[in-house]
Design a protein around this motif. Structure first.
Motif, PDB file in Angstrom:
ATOM      1  N   GLU A 148       0.863  -1.175   0.000  1.00  0.00           N
ATOM      2  CA  GLU A 148       0.000   0.000   0.000  1.00  0.00           C
ATOM      3  C   GLU A 148       0.900   1.226   0.000  1.00  0.00           C
ATOM      4  O   GLU A 148       1.867   1.301   0.761  1.00  0.00           O
ATOM      5  N   ILE A 149       0.577   2.188  -0.855  1.00  0.00           N
ATOM      6  CA  ILE A 149       1.328   3.438  -0.946  1.00  0.00           C
ATOM      7  C   ILE A 149       0.388   4.567  -0.552  1.00  0.00           C
ATOM      8  O   ILE A 149      -0.743   4.639  -1.046  1.00  0.00           O
ATOM      9  N   THR A 150       0.866   5.435   0.335  1.00  0.00           N
ATOM     10  CA  THR A 150       0.103   6.626   0.718  1.00  0.00           C
ATOM     11  C   THR A 150       0.964   7.837   0.411  1.00  0.00           C
ATOM     12  O   THR A 150       2.040   8.011   0.986  1.00  0.00           O
ATOM     13  N   LYS A 151       0.484   8.661  -0.508  1.00  0.00           N
ATOM     14  CA  LYS A 151       1.220   9.868  -0.904  1.00  0.00           C
ATOM     15  C   LYS A 151       1.003  10.975   0.130  1.00  0.00           C
ATOM     16  O   LYS A 151       0.090  10.914   0.949  1.00  0.00           O
ATOM     17  N   GLN A 152       1.818  12.012   0.061  1.00  0.00           N
ATOM     18  CA  GLN A 152       1.722  13.121   1.011  1.00  0.00           C
ATOM     19  C   GLN A 152       0.379  13.851   0.920  1.00  0.00           C
ATOM     20  O   GLN A 152      -0.079  14.419   1.902  1.00  0.00           O
ATOM     21  N   ASN A 153      -0.269  13.802  -0.243  1.00  0.00           N
ATOM     22  CA  ASN A 153      -1.578  14.446  -0.388  1.00  0.00           C
ATOM     23  C   ASN A 153      -2.722  13.585   0.152  1.00  0.00           C
ATOM     24  O   ASN A 153      -3.887  13.966   0.056  1.00  0.00           O
ATOM     25  N   GLY A 154      -2.389  12.408   0.714  1.00  0.00           N
ATOM     26  CA  GLY A 154      -3.403  11.538   1.300  1.00  0.00           C
ATOM     27  C   GLY A 154      -3.926  10.457   0.367  1.00  0.00           C
ATOM     28  O   GLY A 154      -4.645   9.559   0.804  1.00  0.00           O
ATOM     29  N   LYS A 155      -3.576  10.511  -0.917  1.00  0.00           N
ATOM     30  CA  LYS A 155      -4.031   9.486  -1.860  1.00  0.00           C
ATOM     31  C   LYS A 155      -3.407   8.147  -1.485  1.00  0.00           C
ATOM     32  O   LYS A 155      -2.186   8.033  -1.340  1.00  0.00           O
ATOM     33  N   THR A 156      -4.248   7.133  -1.304  1.00  0.00           N
ATOM     34  CA  THR A 156      -3.794   5.802  -0.911  1.00  0.00           C
ATOM     35  C   THR A 156      -4.259   4.784  -1.934  1.00  0.00           C
ATOM     36  O   THR A 156      -5.404   4.832  -2.385  1.00  0.00           O
ATOM     37  N   PHE A 157      -3.361   3.866  -2.294  1.00  0.00           N
ATOM     38  CA  PHE A 157      -3.712   2.805  -3.235  1.00  0.00           C
ATOM     39  C   PHE A 157      -2.794   1.619  -2.980  1.00  0.00           C
ATOM     40  O   PHE A 157      -1.755   1.744  -2.332  1.00  0.00           O
ATOM     41  N   LYS A 158      -3.190   0.473  -3.482  1.00  0.00           N
ATOM     42  CA  LYS A 158      -2.367  -0.727  -3.434  1.00  0.00           C
ATOM     43  C   LYS A 158      -1.870  -1.006  -4.851  1.00  0.00           C
ATOM     44  O   LYS A 158      -2.567  -0.717  -5.831  1.00  0.00           O
ATOM     45  N   LEU A 159      -0.693  -1.599  -4.956  1.00  0.00           N
ATOM     46  CA  LEU A 159      -0.178  -1.936  -6.286  1.00  0.00           C
ATOM     47  C   LEU A 159      -1.092  -2.935  -6.986  1.00  0.00           C
ATOM     48  O   LEU A 159      -1.235  -2.901  -8.209  1.00  0.00           O
ATOM     49  N   SER A 160      -1.751  -3.810  -6.219  1.00  0.00           N
ATOM     50  CA  SER A 160      -2.679  -4.776  -6.814  1.00  0.00           C
ATOM     51  C   SER A 160      -3.883  -4.096  -7.454  1.00  0.00           C
ATOM     52  O   SER A 160      -4.525  -4.673  -8.335  1.00  0.00           O
ATOM     53  N   ASP A 161      -4.209  -2.868  -7.030  1.00  0.00           N
ATOM     54  CA  ASP A 161      -5.304  -2.117  -7.667  1.00  0.00           C
ATOM     55  C   ASP A 161      -5.022  -1.892  -9.147  1.00  0.00           C
ATOM     56  O   ASP A 161      -5.938  -1.648  -9.932  1.00  0.00           O
ATOM     57  N   TYR A 162      -3.741  -1.932  -9.519  1.00  0.00           N
ATOM     58  CA  TYR A 162      -3.320  -1.701 -10.904  1.00  0.00           C
ATOM     59  C   TYR A 162      -2.738  -2.967 -11.531  1.00  0.00           C
ATOM     60  O   TYR A 162      -1.960  -2.895 -12.481  1.00  0.00           O
ATOM     61  N   ASP A 163      -3.106  -4.124 -10.978  1.00  0.00           N
ATOM     62  CA  ASP A 163      -2.677  -5.433 -11.495  1.00  0.00           C
ATOM     63  C   ASP A 163      -1.167  -5.636 -11.460  1.00  0.00           C
ATOM     64  O   ASP A 163      -0.599  -6.349 -12.286  1.00  0.00           O
ATOM     65  N   ILE A 164      -0.506  -5.009 -10.490  1.00  0.00           N
ATOM     66  CA  ILE A 164       0.922  -5.214 -10.274  1.00  0.00           C
ATOM     67  C   ILE A 164       1.051  -6.212  -9.129  1.00  0.00           C
ATOM     68  O   ILE A 164       0.530  -5.987  -8.042  1.00  0.00           O
ATOM     69  N   ILE A 165       1.700  -7.328  -9.385  1.00  0.00           N
ATOM     70  CA  ILE A 165       1.813  -8.412  -8.415  1.00  0.00           C
ATOM     71  C   ILE A 165       3.135  -8.275  -7.662  1.00  0.00           C
ATOM     72  O   ILE A 165       4.216  -8.330  -8.263  1.00  0.00           O
ATOM     73  N   VAL A 166       3.042  -8.111  -6.348  1.00  0.00           N
ATOM     74  CA  VAL A 166       4.223  -8.002  -5.501  1.00  0.00           C
ATOM     75  C   VAL A 166       4.691  -9.411  -5.149  1.00  0.00           C
ATOM     76  O   VAL A 166       3.905 -10.221  -4.664  1.00  0.00           O
ATOM     77  N   ARG A 167       5.955  -9.699  -5.397  1.00  0.00           N
ATOM     78  CA  ARG A 167       6.503 -11.025  -5.104  1.00  0.00           C
ATOM     79  C   ARG A 167       7.088 -11.120  -3.707  1.00  0.00           C
ATOM     80  O   ARG A 167       7.178 -12.202  -3.136  1.00  0.00           O
ATOM     81  N   ASP A 168       7.504  -9.973  -3.138  1.00  0.00           N
ATOM     82  CA  ASP A 168       8.058  -9.972  -1.789  1.00  0.00           C
ATOM     83  C   ASP A 168       8.150  -8.527  -1.308  1.00  0.00           C
ATOM     84  O   ASP A 168       8.054  -7.577  -2.107  1.00  0.00           O
TER      85      ASP A 168
END
Length: 194
Positions: A4-24
């Motif tokens: 999960e990434i939270t930017k300084q402006n408060g926008k929060t998203f997960k990489l999986s929201d954009y079909d990016i698969i985290v391996r570790d």
């Protein structure tokens, strides 16, 4: 796994929201910055002490585009999401090997980071493989997502994903109370008692 990434402006998203698969999500130890001195006529060196430096976090990932024309769009979207001159927070999510369903937050902590360097994505047909390397930008320690005000308003609940084991928190209500005692006047640059 996920990030999960939270930017300084408060926008929060997960990489999986954009079909990016985290391996570790690999968290390195904190860098130690020792300080030594030398004394003329004395063998060896004198240990003055040490301070903590930065901490590295690596996130290997991959994605699969719909077709070869979609690949550069997904690649550029990933760059847009992660390449930033401002620091942002990263938070780790994992799934137990036998768990069905969504990833869960690992403890109630997050790290203030930015990319440590540029990264490349290796293309294999419709797949892209790469690794992002982050480094902490201020303190090398993780910080709690929850605050003492959260404890005051809602208590401590291990299921709300604000807290993690080992934070030294006490669950009994009334043991911890958030009471502001001072506030800062920005214009006069002075503290006032409440």
């Amino acid at each position: 796994m996920d990030v999960e990434i939270t930017k300084q402006n408060g926008k929060t998203f997960k990489l999986s929201d954009y079909d990016i698969i985290v391996r570790d999500f690999i968290v390195g130890s904190i860098e130690i910055l020792p300080t030594y001195s030398e004394i003329e006529g004395r063998h060896g060196r004198v240990n003055i002490g040490a301070t903590y430096g930065t901490r590295a976090i690596s996130v290997p990932f991959y994605f699969k585009a719909n077709d070869l024309l979609d690949y550069p769009l997904l690649r550029d979207l990933l760059f847009e999401l992660t390449v930033d001159t401002e620091s942002f927070y990263v938070r780790e999510l994992r799934r137990d090997i036998f768990q069905v369903g969504d990833n869960k937050y690992v403890g109630g902590k997050r790290y203030l980071v930015r990319l440590a360097s540029s990264f490349d994505i290796e293309q294999t047909y419709k797949y892209g493989f790469g690794e992002m390397s982050f480094e902490t930008t201020e303190l090398p320690f993780a910080e709690s997502v929850g605050t003492t005000q959260d404890i005051q308003e809602n208590g401590i609940n291990a299921d709300d994903e604000l807290w993690g084991f080992g934070m030294g928190l006490i669950e009994e209500m009334g043991d911890v109370e958030y009471v502001p005692t001072r506030w800062y006047h920005v214009g006069s640059k002075k503290w006032s008692e409440i």
